[in-house]
Design an enzyme around this catalytic site. Structure first.
Site, mmCIF file in Angstrom:
data_model
loop_
_atom_site.group_PDB
_atom_site.id
_atom_site.type_symbol
_atom_site.label_atom_id
_atom_site.label_comp_id
_atom_site.label_asym_id
_atom_site.label_seq_id
_atom_site.Cartn_x
_atom_site.Cartn_y
_atom_site.Cartn_z
ATOM 1 N N ARG A 84 0.439 -1.350 0.130
ATOM 2 C CA ARG A 84 0.008 -0.007 -0.180
ATOM 3 C C ARG A 84 0.944 1.332 0.180
ATOM 4 O O ARG A 84 0.632 2.419 -0.575
ATOM 5 C CB ARG A 84 -1.156 -0.325 1.002
ATOM 6 C CG ARG A 84 -2.241 0.770 1.291
ATOM 7 C CD ARG A 84 -1.454 2.319 1.587
ATOM 8 N NE ARG A 84 -1.373 2.374 2.568
ATOM 9 C CZ ARG A 84 -0.352 3.441 3.245
ATOM 10 N NH1 ARG A 84 -0.298 4.573 2.342
ATOM 11 N NH2 ARG A 84 -0.303 3.247 4.004
ATOM 12 N N SER A 132 9.840 17.011 9.226
ATOM 13 C CA SER A 132 8.248 17.671 10.017
ATOM 14 C C SER A 132 9.130 19.609 9.031
ATOM 15 O O SER A 132 7.946 19.848 8.521
ATOM 16 C CB SER A 132 8.655 17.938 10.964
ATOM 17 O OG SER A 132 8.191 16.706 11.549
ATOM 18 N N TRP A 156 15.061 8.329 3.849
ATOM 19 C CA TRP A 156 13.705 7.922 3.941
ATOM 20 C C TRP A 156 12.353 8.232 2.969
ATOM 21 O O TRP A 156 11.587 8.619 2.758
ATOM 22 C CB TRP A 156 12.863 9.101 4.848
ATOM 23 C CG TRP A 156 13.553 8.930 6.466
ATOM 24 C CD1 TRP A 156 14.327 9.455 7.261
ATOM 25 C CD2 TRP A 156 13.943 7.145 6.992
ATOM 26 N NE1 TRP A 156 14.909 8.528 8.225
ATOM 27 C CE2 TRP A 156 14.331 7.245 8.274
ATOM 28 C CE3 TRP A 156 13.157 5.553 7.246
ATOM 29 C CZ2 TRP A 156 14.594 6.184 8.996
ATOM 30 C CZ3 TRP A 156 13.496 5.188 7.769
ATOM 31 C CH2 TRP A 156 14.407 5.218 8.128
ATOM 32 N N ILE A 157 13.165 7.859 1.672
ATOM 33 C CA ILE A 157 12.580 8.483 0.378
ATOM 34 C C ILE A 157 11.841 6.308 -0.009
ATOM 35 O O ILE A 157 12.957 5.929 -0.478
ATOM 36 C CB ILE A 157 13.170 8.886 -0.608
ATOM 37 C CG1 ILE A 157 13.745 9.833 -0.367
ATOM 38 C CG2 ILE A 157 12.421 8.843 -2.048
ATOM 39 C CD1 ILE A 157 13.267 10.983 0.516
ATOM 40 N N SER A 158 10.602 6.401 0.177
ATOM 41 C CA SER A 158 10.028 5.700 -0.265
ATOM 42 C C SER A 158 9.948 5.066 -1.883
ATOM 43 O O SER A 158 9.520 6.304 -2.216
ATOM 44 C CB SER A 158 8.022 5.535 0.290
ATOM 45 O OG SER A 158 8.013 5.321 1.336
ATOM 46 N N ARG A 268 -9.981 -19.272 20.549
ATOM 47 C CA ARG A 268 -9.261 -19.584 21.434
ATOM 48 C C ARG A 268 -10.330 -19.953 22.719
ATOM 49 O O ARG A 268 -10.588 -18.662 22.967
ATOM 50 C CB ARG A 268 -8.396 -18.310 21.410
ATOM 51 C CG ARG A 268 -7.823 -18.430 23.035
ATOM 52 C CD ARG A 268 -6.229 -18.839 23.179
ATOM 53 N NE ARG A 268 -5.564 -19.182 24.319
ATOM 54 C CZ ARG A 268 -4.753 -20.288 24.262
ATOM 55 N NH1 ARG A 268 -4.411 -21.444 23.647
ATOM 56 N NH2 ARG A 268 -4.129 -19.969 25.407
ATOM 57 N N MET A 280 -13.637 -8.182 28.551
ATOM 58 C CA MET A 280 -12.646 -7.175 29.038
ATOM 59 C C MET A 280 -12.754 -7.629 27.334
ATOM 60 O O MET A 280 -11.761 -6.368 26.531
ATOM 61 C CB MET A 280 -11.201 -7.387 29.921
ATOM 62 C CG MET A 280 -12.100 -6.632 31.032
ATOM 63 S SD MET A 280 -10.478 -6.321 31.824
ATOM 64 C CE MET A 280 -10.857 -7.062 33.539
ATOM 65 N N GLU A 363 4.524 10.777 6.085
ATOM 66 C CA GLU A 363 3.646 12.083 5.240
ATOM 67 C C GLU A 363 3.120 13.200 6.292
ATOM 68 O O GLU A 363 1.929 13.621 6.018
ATOM 69 C CB GLU A 363 2.700 11.086 4.946
ATOM 70 C CG GLU A 363 3.391 10.432 3.447
ATOM 71 C CD GLU A 363 2.639 10.361 2.205
ATOM 72 O OE1 GLU A 363 1.866 10.915 1.910
ATOM 73 O OE2 GLU A 363 3.260 9.104 1.723
#
Ligand code: CAA
Length: 384
Positions: A84, A132, A156-158, A268, A280, A363
């Site tokens: 993705r 940032s 950090w470049i996809s 389970r 819970m 992002e």
């Protein structure tokens, strides 16, 4: 107000869900362990129209709307956030940016190749000292006759190492922050342009991440995207699309965490009964369900804004912030419900947890989204 999907949106949802559950989900663990992106998958996704969902058909896209785009990201994100992420960068950060800011020649040259999966794209904004604080990029763009010379480093470049083309942001005048920025679209074969793979990531291990190095990369003025001085606006408008993709993908990952948890809780046995019968556990499942539904509605609200052609920055930041945090919460709860098995890579929550961790970083961090929302509320920027 209509909460239903149109026949077209329903059709692409069924098609992409089938593809993601059959072709991506069963292999996601193996790709994660190998830390390799399955390049061949992209051509198939291109053929099915998943790589150019909101791109007009004349440029090789599917010509659908932004809700359809979110649906594709959600379904792919359900199966694997690494795939993705690759898709988000390709479609949201690169293709939509070219569509909005590119010249006709740039659109004709790049978009059909990207939509078909023949080419992969990357988005070069972040630098070692500009995360940032995106306006602080130090990569320089200097005029040299009719050309430009680019020098600098991105991090950090996809998709960096797989990419055939990249959108690069640079400064024409160091220190001028957002005012002097300029963007270029170039082919990665251009001399002086090189990349290096980044390894050791906590999650998204099957997605490619790298550094980009530019040493006197010569590009013609026709490679410029938008005007000189418009680079920062281009980057921010691209992130209005990119963050929408991340948010949509997080909805899918959170839904996966919930589905896996419901299944496990029903199977389970503890203290003589399925753990789903404990209050819970139901508390955790209900919280996950509310998070998933709320995140999806926020994404659709942002998508509606985009479909109307309105500025989507605030709805997108709200959706990105909420969906990223909801995705992290859901993955964490899924581990808790799976107990010791949740801590093992034999079960899906462990990968979801690692993959979701980056959602509130890339992002635009969750803090940046909140500051964008806060500035809109108060009229005062907290990051100057
Ligand atoms: N669309 C169009 N223009 C915009 C805009 C938008 N969404 N947001 C801002 N602008 C314009 C403003 O109108 C302003 O224009 P004028 O100068 O004409 O008035 C100009 O851009 C400067 O805007 P700001 O004052 O808001 O700029 P800033 O420096 O204060 O930035 C910030 C603020 C919101 C913190 C911004 O720097 C930011 O979003 N930072 C986060 C960066 C980020 O998300 N990085 C992720 C990298 S990409 C990635 O992760 C990719 C990957 O490979 C996965």
């Amino acid at each position: 107000m209509d909460f239903g999907l149109s026949p077209e949106q329903r059709m692409i949802q069924e098609s992409v869900r089938k593809f993601a559950r059959e072709r991506i989900l069963p292999n996601a663990r193996e790709w994660d362990l190998a830390q390799e992106f399955p390049r061949a998958l992209l051509s198939d996704m291109g053929r099915l129209g998943y790589l150019g969902v909101p791109i007009p058909e004349e440029y090789g896209g599917a010509g659908l709307d932004y809700i359809a785009e979110a649906i594709v990201f959600e379904e792919i994100g359900y199966a694997d956030s690494s795939v993705r992420t690759t898709l988000s960068v390709q479609m949201s950060l690169v293709e939509l940016t070219l569509l909005k800011w590119g010249t006709e020649a740039q659109k004709q040259h790049f978009l059909p190749r990207l939509c078909s999966g023949e080419w992969i794209g990357s988005f070069g904004l972040t630098e070692p000292n500009a995360g940032s604080d995106a306006a602080n990029v130090q990569t320089t763009a200097r005029r040299d006759g009719d050309d430009w010379l680019l020098n600098g480093q991105k991090v950090w470049i996809s998709n960096a190492n797989l990419a055939d083309m990249a959108i690069i942001f640079a400064q024409t005048e160091l220190g001028s922050k957002s005012k002097g920025m300029v963007a270029f679209v170039l082919e990665t074969m251009t001399p002086g342009y090189s990349t290096r793979k980044m390894t050791g990531k906590l999650g998204l291990r099957a997605s490619d991440t790298g550094e980009i190095f530019m040493e006197n990369v010569r590009v013609p003025d026709s490679a410029r995207l938008g005007k000189v001085g418009e680079g920062f606006k281009i980057a921010m408008s691209a992130l209005d699309n990119g963050r929408y993709g991340v948010a949509s993908g997080c909805v899918g990952a959170a839904q996966h965490a919930l589905d896996a948890s419901v299944k496990y809780a029903r199977e389970r046995i503890a203290f003589g009964k399925p753990i789903a019968g404990f209050q819970m556990i139901q508390d955790m499942l209900a919280q996950m369900k509310v998070d998933v539904e709320a995140a999806r509605l926020l994404v659709y609200q942002a998508g509606w804004t985009k479909n109307q052609g309105l500025v989507s920055t605030i709805p997108v930041s709200i959706a990105k912030y909420f969906a990223a945090e909801a995705g992290k919460r859901a993955a964490d709860a899924a581990i808790q419900i799976h107990g010791g098995y949740g801590f093992s890579d034999e079960f899906v929550p462990e990968r979801l947890w690692r993959d979701m961790r980056v959602a509130s970083l890339y992002e635009g961090t969750s803090q940046i989204q909140k500051l964008i929302i806060g500035r809109d509320l108060t009229g005062i920027a907290a990051f100057e």
